[in-house]
Design a protein around this motif. Structure first.
Motif, PDB file in Angstrom:
ATOM      1  N   PHE A 342       0.828  -1.225   0.000  1.00 12.27           N
ATOM      2  CA  PHE A 342       0.000   0.000   0.000  1.00 12.27           C
ATOM      3  C   PHE A 342       0.853   1.263   0.000  1.00 12.27           C
ATOM      4  O   PHE A 342       0.363   2.339   0.348  1.00 12.27           O
ATOM      5  CB  PHE A 342      -0.930  -0.011   1.222  1.00 12.27           C
ATOM      6  N   ALA A 343       2.117   1.125  -0.399  1.00  8.13           N
ATOM      7  CA  ALA A 343       3.034   2.265  -0.284  1.00  8.13           C
ATOM      8  C   ALA A 343       2.618   3.451  -1.152  1.00  8.13           C
ATOM      9  O   ALA A 343       3.015   4.581  -0.883  1.00  8.13           O
ATOM     10  CB  ALA A 343       4.460   1.837  -0.638  1.00  8.13           C
ATOM     11  N   CYS A 344       1.834   3.174  -2.178  1.00 11.76           N
ATOM     12  CA  CYS A 344       1.435   4.275  -3.071  1.00 11.76           C
ATOM     13  C   CYS A 344       0.390   5.187  -2.433  1.00 11.76           C
ATOM     14  O   CYS A 344       0.096   6.248  -2.974  1.00 11.76           O
ATOM     15  CB  CYS A 344       0.871   3.720  -4.378  1.00 11.76           C
ATOM     16  N   TYR A 345      -0.184   4.756  -1.310  1.00  5.83           N
ATOM     17  CA  TYR A 345      -1.343   5.494  -0.808  1.00  5.83           C
ATOM     18  C   TYR A 345      -1.129   6.048   0.591  1.00  5.83           C
ATOM     19  O   TYR A 345      -0.478   5.422   1.426  1.00  5.83           O
ATOM     20  CB  TYR A 345      -2.579   4.573  -0.862  1.00  5.83           C
ATOM     21  N   ALA A 346      -1.692   7.230   0.789  1.00  2.00           N
ATOM     22  CA  ALA A 346      -1.673   7.855   2.108  1.00  2.00           C
ATOM     23  C   ALA A 346      -2.922   7.361   2.830  1.00  2.00           C
ATOM     24  O   ALA A 346      -4.026   7.803   2.530  1.00  2.00           O
ATOM     25  CB  ALA A 346      -1.707   9.369   1.950  1.00  2.00           C
ATOM     26  N   LEU A 347      -2.730   6.416   3.726  1.00  2.00           N
ATOM     27  CA  LEU A 347      -3.880   5.778   4.363  1.00  2.00           C
ATOM     28  C   LEU A 347      -3.881   6.035   5.873  1.00  2.00           C
ATOM     29  O   LEU A 347      -2.841   5.954   6.515  1.00  2.00           O
ATOM     30  CB  LEU A 347      -3.872   4.266   4.102  1.00  2.00           C
ATOM     31  N   ARG A 398      -6.369   7.205  -7.886  1.00  4.02           N
ATOM     32  CA  ARG A 398      -5.018   7.133  -7.320  1.00  4.02           C
ATOM     33  C   ARG A 398      -4.550   8.518  -6.874  1.00  4.02           C
ATOM     34  O   ARG A 398      -3.913   8.656  -5.844  1.00  4.02           O
ATOM     35  CB  ARG A 398      -4.062   6.502  -8.335  1.00  4.02           C
ATOM     36  N   LEU A 399      -4.879   9.524  -7.656  1.00  4.50           N
ATOM     37  CA  LEU A 399      -4.465  10.888  -7.278  1.00  4.50           C
ATOM     38  C   LEU A 399      -5.125  11.325  -5.966  1.00  4.50           C
ATOM     39  O   LEU A 399      -4.496  11.980  -5.135  1.00  4.50           O
ATOM     40  CB  LEU A 399      -4.813  11.870  -8.400  1.00  4.50           C
ATOM     41  N   ILE A 400      -6.375  10.932  -5.801  1.00  4.56           N
ATOM     42  CA  ILE A 400      -7.096  11.310  -4.571  1.00  4.56           C
ATOM     43  C   ILE A 400      -6.373  10.760  -3.336  1.00  4.56           C
ATOM     44  O   ILE A 400      -6.315  11.393  -2.298  1.00  4.56           O
ATOM     45  CB  ILE A 400      -8.557  10.775  -4.622  1.00  4.56           C
ATOM     46  N   ASN A 401      -5.788   9.576  -3.514  1.00  2.00           N
ATOM     47  CA  ASN A 401      -5.202   8.880  -2.359  1.00  2.00           C
ATOM     48  C   ASN A 401      -3.679   8.804  -2.376  1.00  2.00           C
ATOM     49  O   ASN A 401      -3.083   8.172  -1.508  1.00  2.00           O
ATOM     50  CB  ASN A 401      -5.778   7.463  -2.288  1.00  2.00           C
ATOM     51  N   ALA A 402      -3.060   9.425  -3.370  1.00  2.00           N
ATOM     52  CA  ALA A 402      -1.613   9.239  -3.568  1.00  2.00           C
ATOM     53  C   ALA A 402      -0.781   9.728  -2.383  1.00  2.00           C
ATOM     54  O   ALA A 402      -1.051  10.778  -1.800  1.00  2.00           O
ATOM     55  CB  ALA A 402      -1.178   9.968  -4.841  1.00  2.00           C
ATOM     56  N   ALA A 403       0.244   8.944  -2.048  1.00  2.00           N
ATOM     57  CA  ALA A 403       1.183   9.335  -0.990  1.00  2.00           C
ATOM     58  C   ALA A 403       2.047  10.479  -1.494  1.00  2.00           C
ATOM     59  O   ALA A 403       2.456  10.506  -2.659  1.00  2.00           O
ATOM     60  CB  ALA A 403       2.055   8.142  -0.624  1.00  2.00           C
ATOM     61  N   GLU A 404       2.308  11.419  -0.597  1.00  4.86           N
ATOM     62  CA  GLU A 404       3.150  12.572  -0.932  1.00  4.86           C
ATOM     63  C   GLU A 404       4.108  12.843   0.212  1.00  4.86           C
ATOM     64  O   GLU A 404       4.012  12.223   1.279  1.00  4.86           O
ATOM     65  CB  GLU A 404       2.270  13.809  -1.170  1.00  4.86           C
ATOM     66  N   GLU A 405       4.993  13.797  -0.008  1.00  2.85           N
ATOM     67  CA  GLU A 405       5.955  14.185   1.017  1.00  2.85           C
ATOM     68  C   GLU A 405       5.216  14.509   2.312  1.00  2.85           C
ATOM     69  O   GLU A 405       4.227  15.248   2.297  1.00  2.85           O
ATOM     70  CB  GLU A 405       6.738  15.419   0.542  1.00  2.85           C
TER      71      GLU A 405
END
Lengths: 755, 285
Positions: A342-347, A398-405
């Motif tokens: 799930f590394a792609c997502y900010a959960l 994916r953009l809605i949930n994408a992990a960011e800095e």
């Protein structure tokens, strides 16, 4: 496409970095001169061959070598009796030569050295091995069941509290995550939950394992082999043979592919042991069949993934269980799978559990982003289904949930600057994204994440009297790194690329270098190269200062020249690197720069892949018709080799998705140990694999480099599964999506539809 | 192992007839060398027939063509006459292996290797081709269908060599085609193969047909029922559906690493139908 942001690193004006010169090893490779593992020979050389178990699981009762040794031309045989017990390398020792039991079809039980290959082959047949055959287990889910045949009587699952009282095939349990997934699922409007399976895939390197070992009567050894890490090979071999590390010199040959599979030992300790016994050099080369049966493919897996989201596309919880079998010994890459899933997502709420399982298959070896592709296949398939259910574009979801800095990663640490969003935006902006699809075609998209490692690295840079530069690195060049290192050295020194000659030095010539793995070489060896060049520049400036008779601090290095740092320093004509090198003998001797360090500051690389697949609904054949791989490279040092890495990952992913698998029969024997029936893609199976390099600089590297070698294999299987499912109208959850499986699913859907 | 490369057919036959242990004929070697390398076979004698001039020729004969046993796929593919008369046989032979393999592989070798999945064999069977066999007892001709008797097994006697394949003359308005299923695009082995040959009358009605399937039984099949349902039709949808059904019904495949019984049976019908359409288009000219 270059995504230049406000970052000072990205704004830096590079002179040679980012260009595409010819690689230094290119001419040798296209003319056939390059020396690979099997190309090394020595006078008086013997041929070594391995006798392998035909059984998947058996007690090794006895090995009788008498008849083999009596055959004229046979010089030595080694078996388990020639290797001392080794607590530290317990599994490696048992993998290179079976001890108490054979644990898989192809497990080595003896090795012979003879004067010719013909004699060696005859000798293998004369070695008599008595087996007591035991029940075996191949499938990961079967291996986890109570009552399954046990590979190791003493395997007590780690990571479970309280510790189990009985042995099982489960080596370890891992858990990652944060938040409360139950709470998260309660908040979801839509929940998708699915089971997945993936088959074991081999790295498929074209060059089989090969080595030449020479052991002298005074206990010194030399080894030439194709490997991704000759220092690691030295360590394993010295340990297994009970010798001092300094007495074994290992030289890495050119390498015909490794992809993680050439990071451990198979033949090397056997060749050294045979050479020690005979006093003659011993050469060993695996056949393709041996490569498949006895070197390491990656794990086969079984998993369950559950993701919940609100109507507007916010993921409220992600949960997954991964079960990876890594062959006969502990160490499947399930831990990485569970971390990357799930590394792609900010959960807010995420939980992953992984089980490392043993089965009667060859010990797995690393394969490009080990563990992550299988997890991404499962998670990204569910994300796609969620997008369909929510009627949200999959890239938007994916953009809605994408992990960011600043987001906490699913495996713990908080992300520094990362480029997932940029890859998604670049995907959306690509012409492919809105191109029309033909009949029976479907489009699939998936994202993926892989770490980037640093690690022990040592580099030496020598300024030659004529102003050229010899650069010695200790990380075997598996993807054009000699070119990349030369570019970075040239950039830093302010000289032409052609003035730098990079080599991969042997183990006696440099300090320890960790294996070429973990997408670390361009980052870590590159960092060391830059530092070594900077150290050399300090000396170059000092020499100029000495000649000018001014303080060292008053000299600076600009555009490949030493020059006075300011008007106060004096008025001297700038001296080029060549000018200073020419007179080095008079100013203090040779000029070199070194760097030895544990590289830190590695930056992760994210990718998004987009693929169009056409499915023949009457035969179940899936054909990839268009492919675009978008990935964050931080800074592409040599863009062609960065693109090559993206394409290589995608090509291997196509094979893994559609046709590659280890097929075992009921006796636990591998049925397809060759490239005829282990189907990697051939050229005509692939369209042009288009690439987009996104550059979001890694703050941990002076040029912004991120490792790019591995991430490219993380998204393909999910992207292809999403495309196939869209084209065929059936959700495929098992890899490979081979024609019989896909046709069956299509026909089953037809039958249901008409019923 | 003894290797011989005689320059005459008589010498080759004598060598094989007098061989003490296991003997093998080497034509292109694209199967034999693989078997030797893997240790699957250990012959005492290998007789290379590529030095025998008469086996390296393609000759026109009675309106058809005789193709020597040492003619490679690449050579066959460059022969305008054979291409025009039996395009399906040529396309089947050209599917064997890769470009490199095509420089060596032969139709006769493909036949004598006796694999049920051989690509050129269904096309030869559909073409009603004849194999000429020379042995210690002289010359005989036999239908290509009767050469392979099972996987890896042939009806060839001791010392016998297939020296040529004869592709017969055919009426105007005839066409043939071969299709195979492989998971990849090339360099693979047929999971199913289907060849169809048809002849049409002036109205475009099918007056003669032969349908052959590979890799769906222990031997390459000739599907009489498949031919029967085509004859008298213009290959309309019903006829094609009937052909597909007949082809599937004729299959008795196995489950193995390359495919399942279910898959092979299904796809045999699909390929027979598609091959028939191509053959029909070719026949119409």
């Amino acid at each position: 496409m270059l995504d230049k942001t406000k970052d000072p690193v990205a704004e830096r004006d590079f002179k040679v970095v980012g260009t595409r010169p010819v690689r230094p090893d290119g001419v040798d490779k296209v003319t056939g001169r390059a020396r690979f593992g099997a190309d090394i020979s020595a006078p008086g050389m013997l041929v070594g061959k391995v006798k392998r178990s035909p059984h998947a699981h058996a007690k090794l009762v006895s090995i009788d070598t008498e008849k083999a040794l009596a055959l004229p031309g046979v010089k030595a045989v080694v078996t388990r009796d020639d290797f001392a017990e080794n607590k530290k390398q317990c599994d490696v020792l048992r993998n290179i030569m079976a001890r108490e039991k054979v644990l898989y079809d192809g497990h080595a039980v003896a090795a012979v050295a003879a004067t010719s290959a013909t004699v060696a082959r005859k000798a293998l047949k004369l070695i008599e091995v008595e087996y007591d055959v035991l029940p075996h287990v191949i499938d990961v889910d079967e291996a986890m069941k109570p009552g399954a045949p046990l590979l190791h009587d003493d395997m007590i699952t780690k990571g479970v509290d309280p510790e189990p009282e009985t042995a099982s095939n489960i080596a370890q349990r891992y858990e990652f995550g944060h938040g409360d997934v139950e709470k998260g699922f309660a908040e979801a409007d839509v929940v998708v939950e699915r089971d997945f399976k993936t088959a074991a895939a081999h790295q498929g390197y074209i060059e089989p394992h090969a080595c030449l070992a020479s052991f002298t009567p005074d206990g010194q050894g030399e080894l030439w082999c194709c490997t991704q890490g000759h220092y690691a090979i030295r360590g394993f071999c010295a340990d297994l043979l009970g010798m001092d590390i300094s007495k074994l010199r290992v030289t890495a040959s050119e390498i015909g592919g490794g992809f993680g599979g050439k990071t451990t030992v198979f033949l090397e300790p056997l060749a050294l042991a045979l050479s020690r016994k005979t006093g003659r050099p011993v050469k060993m080369v695996m056949s393709r069949e041996e490569v498949f049966r006895a070197s390491g493919p990656t794990a086969s897996t079984s998993s369950r993934v559950k993701v919940g989201a609100t109507k507007d596309g916010k993921i409220t919880a992600g949960e997954a269980e991964f079960r990876y079998q890594g062959g006969a010994f502990k160490g499947s890459p399930v831990q990485f799978g569970a971390m990357c899933a799930f590394a792609c997502y900010a959960l807010e709420n995420v939980k992953t559990v992984g089980y490392d399982v043993v089965t009667n298959r060859p010990k797995q070896a690393a394969y490009r982003a080990p563990g992550a592709p299988m997890a991404a296949f499962a998670v990204e398939s569910v994300i796609e289904e969620l997008a369909v259910e929510l009627s949200i574009d999959p890239v938007e979801l994916r953009l809605i949930n994408a992990a960011e800095e600043g987001d906490q990663s699913s495996f713990g640490p908080t992300f520094p600057r990362i480029g997932l969003v940029e890859t998604l935006e670049a995907t959306k902006a690509h012409e492919h994204f809105s191109a029309p699809l033909g009949p029976n075609q479907g489009r699939g998209i998936a994202s993926g994440y892989w770490f980037n490692f640093g690690g022990a690295t040592s580099v030496s840079l020598n300024i030659q009297p004529d102003g050229t530069v010899a650069l010695a690195v200790g990380t075997p060049d598996i993807g054009g790194s000699r070119a990349s290192m030369s570019l970075m050295a040239a950039e830093e020194l302010g000289i032409a690329y052609e003035k730098v000659k990079a080599i991969v030095a042997d183990t006696a010539s440099l300090g320890y270098n960790e294996v070429s793995h973990g997408s670390r070489v361009t980052f870590a060896s590159g960092l060391a190269t830059i530092e070594a060049a900077r150290n050399a520049k300090k000396i170059l400036c000092a020499r100029a200062a000495k000649m000018w008779e001014i303080p060292e601090e008053a000299v600076e290095w600009v555009d490949g020249h030493a020059r006075p740092a300011g008007a106060n320093a004096g008025d001297f004509e700038p001296m080029s690197l060549a000018d200073i090198a020419k007179v080095a003998e008079q100013t203090g001797g040779p000029i070199s720069g070194h760097q030895e360090h544990n590289a830190s500051g590695a930056g992760a690389s994210f990718a998004t892949h987009m693929v169009d697949v056409e499915v023949d609904p009457e035969t179940g054949r899936a054909h990839v018709v268009r492919y675009t791989a978008v990935q964050d490279a931080g800074k592409a040092i040599h863009p062609s080799y960065v693109e090559g890495q993206f394409q290589g990952g995608a090509a291997q992913g196509v094979g893994w998705a559609l046709n590659e698998e280890y097929i075992y029969n009921d006796d636990g024997r591998l049925e397809n140990p060759g490239f005829l029936d282990y189907r990697i893609p051939v050229c005509s199976d692939l369209p042009m694999l288009d690439t987009v390099i996104v550059e979001v600089p890694n703050p941990g590297h002076p040029y912004g480099v991120r490792g790019v070698g591995e991430t490219g294999i993380v998204p393909p299987m999910a992207a292809i599964a999403n495309a196939v499912s869209a084209a065929a109208g059936v959700r495929m959850t098992e890899l490979p999506m081979s024609p019989p499986k896909l046709l069956k699913a299509i026909n089953a859907k037809k039958a249901n539809g008409s019923a | 192992m003894q290797y011989e490369a005689p320059q005459t057919l008589d010498a080759a036959v004598a060598l094989l007839a007098d061989a003490r242990g296991a003997a093998r004929v080497l034509a292109g070697g694209t199967d034999l060398l693989v078997q030797l390398r893997s240790g699957a076979i250990e012959p005492d004698l290998v007789v290379d027939i590529k030095r025998i001039d008469e086996l390296k020729k393609i000759t026109a004969e009675d309106g058809g063509y005789r193709i020597g046993a040492a003619v490679s796929g690449a050579e066959l593919g460059e022969h305008e006459g054979v291409r025009a008369l039996w395009p399906g046989v040529v396309e089947a032979t050209e599917l064997i292996g890769s470009t490199q393999v095509q420089g060596r592989a032969t139709m006769a070798g493909n036949l004598c290797n006796a694999s049920p999945a051989a690509d050129s064999v269904p096309a030869m069977v559909a073409a009603d081709a004849t194999a000429r066999i020379v042995g210690p007892d002289g010359v005989r001709d036999t239908s290509v269908r009767d050469v392979a008797t099972g996987p890896g097994q042939t009806s060839l006697g001791r010392g016998e060599i297939v020296v040529s394949i004869f592709l017969p003359a055919r009426p105007a308005r005839s066409g043939d085609a071969y299709l195979r299923f492989i998971p990849r695009t090339e360099m693979d082995i047929a999971v199913v193969g289907a060849a169809v040959s048809v002849s049409l009358d002036d109205e475009g009605t099918c007056v003669a047909a032969r349908v052959s399937l590979g890799a769906v039984a222990a031997r390459v099949l000739l599907v009489d029922e498949g031919a029967r349902v085509l004859i008298g039709t213009k290959l309309d949808d019903d006829a094609l559906q009937a052909l597909a059904a007949a082809a599937s019904a004729a299959c008795s495949p196995i489950n193995d690493k390359r495919g399942t019984i279910e898959f092979r049976t299904d796809v045999a019908g699909v390929l027979a139908r598609r091959a028939a359409q191509t053959a029909f288009e070719r026949a119409k000219g």
